[in-house]
Motif scaffolding. Structure first.
Motif, PDB file in Angstrom:
ATOM      1  N   HIS A 125     -15.734 -50.516  48.112  1.00  0.00           N
ATOM      2  CA  HIS A 125     -15.357 -51.376  49.237  1.00  0.00           C
ATOM      3  C   HIS A 125     -14.863 -50.535  50.405  1.00  0.00           C
ATOM      4  CE1 HIS A 125     -11.886 -50.586  46.738  1.00  0.00           C
ATOM      5  NE2 HIS A 125     -11.072 -50.924  47.725  1.00  0.00           N
ATOM      6  N   ARG A 126     -14.559 -49.248  50.157  1.00  0.00           N
ATOM      7  CA  ARG A 126     -14.067 -48.373  51.232  1.00  0.00           C
ATOM      8  C   ARG A 126     -15.194 -47.596  51.907  1.00  0.00           C
ATOM      9  NH1 ARG A 126      -9.527 -45.289  47.663  1.00  0.00           N
ATOM     10  NH2 ARG A 126      -7.893 -46.877  47.575  1.00  0.00           N
ATOM     11  N   LEU A 127     -16.450 -47.898  51.574  1.00  0.00           N
ATOM     12  CA  LEU A 127     -17.589 -47.143  52.134  1.00  0.00           C
ATOM     13  C   LEU A 127     -17.556 -47.000  53.664  1.00  0.00           C
ATOM     14  CD1 LEU A 127     -20.772 -48.044  50.038  1.00  0.00           C
ATOM     15  CD2 LEU A 127     -20.035 -45.741  50.683  1.00  0.00           C
ATOM     16  N   PRO A 128     -17.224 -48.067  54.413  1.00  0.00           N
ATOM     17  CA  PRO A 128     -17.225 -47.894  55.873  1.00  0.00           C
ATOM     18  C   PRO A 128     -16.304 -46.756  56.339  1.00  0.00           C
ATOM     19  CG  PRO A 128     -17.155 -50.212  55.325  1.00  0.00           C
ATOM     20  CD  PRO A 128     -16.999 -49.474  54.023  1.00  0.00           C
ATOM     21  N   GLU A 129     -15.081 -46.674  55.780  1.00  0.00           N
ATOM     22  CA  GLU A 129     -14.172 -45.580  56.164  1.00  0.00           C
ATOM     23  C   GLU A 129     -14.751 -44.241  55.736  1.00  0.00           C
ATOM     24  OE1 GLU A 129     -13.123 -48.753  54.937  1.00  0.00           O
ATOM     25  OE2 GLU A 129     -11.161 -48.217  54.085  1.00  0.00           O
ATOM     26  N   LEU A 130     -15.331 -44.204  54.538  1.00  0.00           N
ATOM     27  CA  LEU A 130     -15.852 -42.929  54.025  1.00  0.00           C
ATOM     28  C   LEU A 130     -16.968 -42.410  54.927  1.00  0.00           C
ATOM     29  CD1 LEU A 130     -15.959 -43.807  50.211  1.00  0.00           C
ATOM     30  CD2 LEU A 130     -14.172 -42.579  51.458  1.00  0.00           C
ATOM     31  N   ILE A 131     -17.806 -43.323  55.397  1.00  0.00           N
ATOM     32  CA  ILE A 131     -18.913 -42.904  56.264  1.00  0.00           C
ATOM     33  C   ILE A 131     -18.370 -42.358  57.587  1.00  0.00           C
ATOM     34  CG2 ILE A 131     -20.900 -43.771  57.577  1.00  0.00           C
ATOM     35  CD1 ILE A 131     -21.461 -45.635  55.219  1.00  0.00           C
ATOM     36  N   THR A 132     -17.321 -43.016  58.088  1.00  0.00           N
ATOM     37  CA  THR A 132     -16.700 -42.537  59.334  1.00  0.00           C
ATOM     38  C   THR A 132     -16.132 -41.133  59.158  1.00  0.00           C
ATOM     39  OG1 THR A 132     -16.002 -44.828  59.532  1.00  0.00           O
ATOM     40  CG2 THR A 132     -15.161 -43.308  61.188  1.00  0.00           C
ATOM     41  N   ASP A 133     -15.690 -40.833  57.929  1.00  0.00           N
ATOM     42  CA  ASP A 133     -15.049 -39.534  57.677  1.00  0.00           C
ATOM     43  C   ASP A 133     -16.041 -38.385  57.509  1.00  0.00           C
ATOM     44  OD1 ASP A 133     -12.629 -40.717  57.783  1.00  0.00           O
ATOM     45  OD2 ASP A 133     -12.301 -40.810  55.606  1.00  0.00           O
ATOM     46  N   ILE A 134     -17.337 -38.676  57.493  1.00  0.00           N
ATOM     47  CA  ILE A 134     -18.315 -37.595  57.279  1.00  0.00           C
ATOM     48  C   ILE A 134     -18.216 -36.584  58.418  1.00  0.00           C
ATOM     49  CG2 ILE A 134     -20.785 -36.994  57.151  1.00  0.00           C
ATOM     50  CD1 ILE A 134     -21.276 -39.784  55.960  1.00  0.00           C
ATOM     51  N   ASP A 135     -18.089 -35.325  58.040  1.00  0.00           N
ATOM     52  CA  ASP A 135     -18.037 -34.262  59.037  1.00  0.00           C
ATOM     53  C   ASP A 135     -19.343 -33.465  58.924  1.00  0.00           C
ATOM     54  OD1 ASP A 135     -17.685 -32.012  60.496  1.00  0.00           O
ATOM     55  OD2 ASP A 135     -15.907 -31.304  59.418  1.00  0.00           O
TER      56      ASP A 135
END
Ligand code: SAH
Ligand code: SF4
Ligand code: F3S
Length: 444
Positions: A112-122
């Motif tokens: 359910h946290r996928l949206p934040e995880l995608i934002t965190d991609i460096d």
């Protein structure tokens, strides 16, 4: 901007459910599901860790995806790769190390946290963003409503994780502790699925019949009670549940099969082995006779009950005699279908550390023998339906031209002329022919 999301799913039905839910989570970010991996903007592989080959498949899939990602980059497209599911949970760091082109690794309780995880991609980092927590929050409280209808037969996860610790199994480690969703949350989702056109619900859990949860009024319900409440939903015509553990097959649940008309006469009830010695070494918490007793009780209340199971051959220390007990159990029960596997040692599980592992050749031989028996039972079960008229839920167009495909009450795949009814209808069909894995039928 519209983006395409391709999800490739391995493993059990819970992963199928989770894949759909991940698509729901990503829909607000502009991702729409696509069957095509090549033109996708993001590919998620939802993985399974249950047997050795499953994890190997993931790494070879990741090898192919590396080439795809490089090819896309040369065309100026920045695409993302995520690994979800039980291999992600068990081998998150290893995936990031062996496959640094992976952008996100997310476990089954954290997606359910996928949206934040995608934002965190460096993009400059060689490490994936990893979230393999077992969060204290309940992911179901954070999942959005279904973005697309699920079709006539929908999955609904009601229970997650496992506390049984069978000595061969990784699930308690990859999915975490046993957890039952509160009934109110399940009922809300079930009503929504039915409102959106689903007529059959399959309740899912690693030990679905161990479900024991909070009722909407704050009291406690058991699984049989949950089924009774779900059966009250207007428009819900069929109910199934999987996977059940024999130990949690209560009398109340057995009787529910006689009392709830929507409950289909089919039960997946894995026993794994037919010898008490092996059942004990597997930590299954029941004997061979306990299993027979349950089957007898089920057939008492529901004489046309079809049974399915899972079997493991070549568990450490399994002798010819133990294996003969398994064949004999299969003979006595009579299955409509079953899944069978060679024992696969899994890292961290007690059985993998035993020094009496069974020779691969012996495992292969036993598996072939067992499958021969199961296949014969399955074919006989299917053949016995020829000439019968039965209700079939129409699920989809069939692979063959001018055919549609559906399910019998006993989970058999049924094929019939495409001119028959509409998808989502339950129609009365006459069975004209039986095959190993399906039935042919015509309009009555
Ligand atoms: N919770 C379910 C099973 C989940 S795993 C139950 O208890 O029945 C699905 C099936 O995979 C199991 O039933 C078992 O037959 C098989 N399996 C699990 N671990 C395995 C292993 N290490 N080797 C071979 N088969 C395994
Ligand atoms: Fe694995 Fe046993 Fe739990 Fe099933 S009951 S998920 S086989 S540990
Ligand atoms: Fe596989 Fe995980 Fe399901 S290990 S069988 S995907 S719970």
């Amino acid at each position: 901007m519209a983006k395409k999301l391709h999800i490739k799913t391995y493993g059990c039905q819970m992963n199928v459910y989770d894949s759909d839910r991940m698509a729901d989570v990503l829909a607000p970010l502009g991702y729409s599901a696509s069957d095509n991996a090549t033109d996708a903007d993001m590919v998620i592989i939802n993985t399974c860790h249950i047997r050795e080959k499953a994890a190997e498949k993931v790494f070879s899939e990741l090898g192919r995806l590396r080439k795809w990602k490089e090819g896309q980059r040369l065309q100026g497209r920045d695409v993302k790769i995520a690994v979800a599911g039980c291999v992600a949970q068990a081998e998150g760091q290893e995936i990031s190390r062996r496959a640094p082109w992976v952008d996100v690794v997310v476990g089954p309780q954290a997606y359910h946290r996928l949206p934040e995880l995608i934002t965190d991609i460096d993009p400059a980092s060689r490490n994936a963003v990893i979230d393999t927590d077992f969060p204290v929050e309940d992911k179901f409280d954070f999942l959005p409503e279904e973005h697309t209808p699920r079709g006539p037969a929908a999955f609904l996860s009601v229970q997650e994780g496992c506390d049984k610790f069978c000595t061969f199994c990784v699930v308690p480690y990859t999915r975490g502790a046993e957890f039952s969703r509160p009934a109110a949350s399940i009922l809300t989702e079930a009503r929504r699925l039915v409102d959106n056109g689903s007529v059959e619900l399959s309740l899912l859990g690693q030990n679905v019949n161990a479900w024991a949860g909070e009722a909407p009024d704050g009291r406690d319900w058991d699984f049989a009670r949950l089924l009774r409440e779900l059966a009250e939903i207007d428009g819900l015509k069929r109910l199934r549940y999987t996977t059940s553990h024999p130990k949690d097959m209560t009398l109340d649940l057995i009787h529910a099969h006689a009392e709830i008309p929507q409950l289909m006469p089919y039960l997946h009830l894995p026993v794994q082995a037919g010898s008490d010695r092996i059942l004990d070494a597997m930590n299954r918490h029941h004997s061979r006779d306990d299993y027979f007793r349950i089957i007898d009780q089920l057939r008492d209340v529901c004489p046309d009950m079809a049974l399915s199971g899972d079997f493991i051959v070549g568990f450490p220390g399994e002798t010819d005699r133990d294996f003969a007990d398994t064949l004999n159990l299969i003979d006595r029960v009579g299955y409509a279908s079953a899944y069978s596997f060679k024992y696969s040692p899994r890292p961290g599980t007690p059985a993998s550390m035993r020094d009496d592992q069974v020779d691969e050749g012996v495992k292969s031989e036993r598996l072939a023998g067992l499958q021969q028996l199961i296949n014969a039972q399955q074919l006989a079960f299917n053949k016995a339906k020829v000439g019968d008229v039965m209700d079939v839920l129409i699920e989809r167009p069939a692979n063959k031209d001018n055919q549609k495909a559906g399910r019998s009450p006993w989970m058999q795949a049924v094929h019939f002329p495409a001119t028959t009814g509409e998808i989502g209808d339950i129609v009365s069909l006459r069975i004209t022919d039986a095959h190993q894995n399906s039935l042919s039928a015509e309009m009555v």
